[in-house]
Design a protein around this motif. Structure first.
Motif, PDB file in Angstrom:
ATOM      1  N   VAL A   1      36.888  -5.437  -3.942  1.00 21.56           N
ATOM      2  CA  VAL A   1      35.723  -5.544  -3.062  1.00 21.56           C
ATOM      3  C   VAL A   1      35.126  -6.928  -3.266  1.00 21.56           C
TER       4      VAL A   1
ATOM      5  N   LEU B   1      38.605  -5.806   0.488  1.00 22.35           N
ATOM      6  CA  LEU B   1      37.533  -5.224   1.283  1.00 22.35           C
ATOM      7  C   LEU B   1      36.315  -6.142   1.258  1.00 22.35           C
TER       8      LEU B   1
ATOM      9  N   GLN C   1      32.407  -6.480   1.694  1.00 20.70           N
ATOM     10  CA  GLN C   1      31.164  -5.706   1.677  1.00 20.70           C
ATOM     11  C   GLN C   1      30.169  -6.343   2.647  1.00 20.70           C
TER      12      GLN C   1
ATOM     13  N   VAL D   1      38.955   3.091  -4.365  1.00 19.63           N
ATOM     14  CA  VAL D   1      38.111   3.426  -3.224  1.00 19.63           C
ATOM     15  C   VAL D   1      38.640   4.713  -2.583  1.00 19.63           C
TER      16      VAL D   1
ATOM     17  N   VAL E   1      33.153   3.630  -4.220  1.00 18.95           N
ATOM     18  CA  VAL E   1      33.902   2.716  -5.084  1.00 18.95           C
ATOM     19  C   VAL E   1      33.793   3.240  -6.514  1.00 18.95           C
TER      20      VAL E   1
ATOM     21  N   LEU F   1      32.547  -1.352   4.459  1.00 19.38           N
ATOM     22  CA  LEU F   1      33.577  -2.164   3.819  1.00 19.38           C
ATOM     23  C   LEU F   1      34.684  -2.422   4.838  1.00 19.38           C
TER      24      LEU F   1
ATOM     25  N   ALA G   1      28.888  -2.320  -4.604  1.00 18.46           N
ATOM     26  CA  ALA G   1      30.145  -2.392  -3.865  1.00 18.46           C
ATOM     27  C   ALA G   1      30.248  -1.278  -2.826  1.00 18.46           C
ATOM     28  N   SER G   2      29.536  -0.166  -3.066  1.00 16.44           N
ATOM     29  CA  SER G   2      29.525   0.967  -2.131  1.00 16.44           C
ATOM     30  C   SER G   2      28.384   0.895  -1.138  1.00 16.44           C
TER      31      SER G   2
END
Length: 401
Positions: A233, A151, A153, A106, A4, A209, A204-205
């Motif tokens: 996200v 997305l 998470q 993303v 992200v 996702l 967020a990563s």
């Protein structure tokens, strides 16, 4: 791994451009009416052939109109530019807990559609390829992305939720707000380079996702060869799933023949007396035919949980086998949770449809479990709410890798 990223060059609304996403409507006339009432709505760019002044054109023929509308929106101050930003996002409404998200870019090469395909972004539904081609054509014509993929998470969702709540509370006045058709307030704040941006993109990563909304848009990024796609996200605590129902405009058989075919397949059918409602939990569906509604329990004919979800049974046993309709047939309209049971039954009573199929919402737990197993949800089976709003943040397409 950070998948992200900040938006290299963004255009941020100054107000009035927010819109429902292009695929949230059961009737195209609604799109035209919204654009007519608010010419600044991003819907006029997302669905150029539905704008009042472009009616009669095909989607492809109307693409130059979309390009012109976006250029005019930039020129008249409807958007202001920003570089290397992520955008904090909060949705509030009386009586509801706040929902949080972050607008960002993303990596497209992280999209995974099956168990043996690596990637942290899981796309989970069958799609209609004609819609994908339209999204590719629009993005290529504009050089911009207006409608984000939503997305979920699943790895560090609780941490992300808490961090976004803290960040928005401390961010001061929002850069812009927008009110949607349900009365919810959507607010955004810009966050430039620095430790806070790094922390949020890392959270967020921080796990798989799942595409909650935007399967066509994510596939368009792959099909179009876009290095990254625009996303919001969000977190499991920020969303719920509402029903996703179906209307059939014209039956290829009589109502009695339909019911007989379902009984022959093992379905249990009971007439419904009183007002028709969407089932609260799975296990049966409601069919509204002209003059009468029925509660129908379809037999579990699949091998596992996914094949026996109500939406999968409806697609396989009712649409394909009993009616002989492909799920992409133009006679089928997929109607999201913004439309109540009374609207669906009213379409049948008014003669604008011959069948309404009311289906209980998929649970968030089932949705996440199916996706983490890299299985594929039936198409148009999840209507997430609240929806991320289109037209608030526009991202210029990044250069190819």
């Amino acid at each position: 791994m950070t998948v992200v990223h900040p938006i290299t060059r963004a255009w941020i609304t100054t107000g009035g451009t927010g819109a429902q996403n292009y695929d949230e409507f059961a009737d195209d006339a609604e799109i035209t009416a919204i654009i007519e009432a608010n010419p600044h709505s991003a819907l006029g760019i997302e669905m150029p052939h539905r704008a009042p002044e472009s009616l009669g054109k095909t989607f492809g023929d109307a693409l130059p109109d979309a390009v012109t509308r976006l250029a005019e929106a930039k020129a008249d101050g409807s958007y202001t530019p920003a570089e290397q930003v992520v955008v904090l996002y909060r949705i509030t409404a009386p009586g509801e807990e706040p929902a949080y998200g972050i607008f960002a870019m993303v990596d497209t090469d992280q999209i995974s559609t099956r168990a043996d395909e690596p990637g942290l972004v899981i796309r989970n539904e069958d799609v209609f390829i004609a819609k994908v081609r339209e999204r590719v054509a629009l993005a290529e014509a504009l050089g911009h992305l207006l409608s984000p993929v939503l997305l979920l998470q699943t790895g560090r969702g609780d941490e992300l939720h808490a961090a976004l709540a803290t960040a928005t509370d401390a961010a001061g006045a929002p850069a812009a707000t927008d009110t949607d058709q349900a009365g919810r307030t959507h607010a955004i704040w810009l966050l430039g380079p620095g430790p806070e941006q790094d922390e949020l993109t890392a959270l967020a990563s921080g796990g798989e996702l799942v595409v909650a909304d935007g399967n066509h848009r994510s596939l368009a990024a792959q099909t179009g060869g876009f290095r990254r796609f625009l996303a919001v996200v969000t977190t499991p605590a920020s969303v719920a799933i509402q029903p996703y129902n179906r209307l059939v405009s014209e039956l290829p058989t009589t109502p009695d023949e339909l019911l007989d075919r379902l009984r022959a397949a093992g379905a249990q059918i009971t007439a419904v007396d009183g007002p028709v409602q969407v089932p609260a939990t799975g296990g049966s569906v409601v069919l509204q035919l002209p003059g009468q509604a029925y509660d129908v329990t379809l037999p579990h004919t699949g091998a596992g949980r996914l094949e026996n979800l109500d939406h999968a049974l409806v697609e396989r046993l009712l649409l394909r086998e009993a009616l002989g309709l492909d799920p992409g047939d133009k006679r089928i309209t997929y109607v999201g949770g913004d439309y109540p049971a009374s609207w669906l039954t009213g379409e049948v009573e008014a003669g604008r449809a011959e069948l309404a199929i009311l289906i209980a919402p998929v649970t968030v737990d089932d949705f996440v479990a199916v996706n983490l197993a890299r299985e594929k949800m039936p198409r148009k089976s999840t209507w997430f709410t609240p929806k991320a709003r289109g037209g608030l943040v526009v991202a210029e397409l990044p250069d190819p890798a």
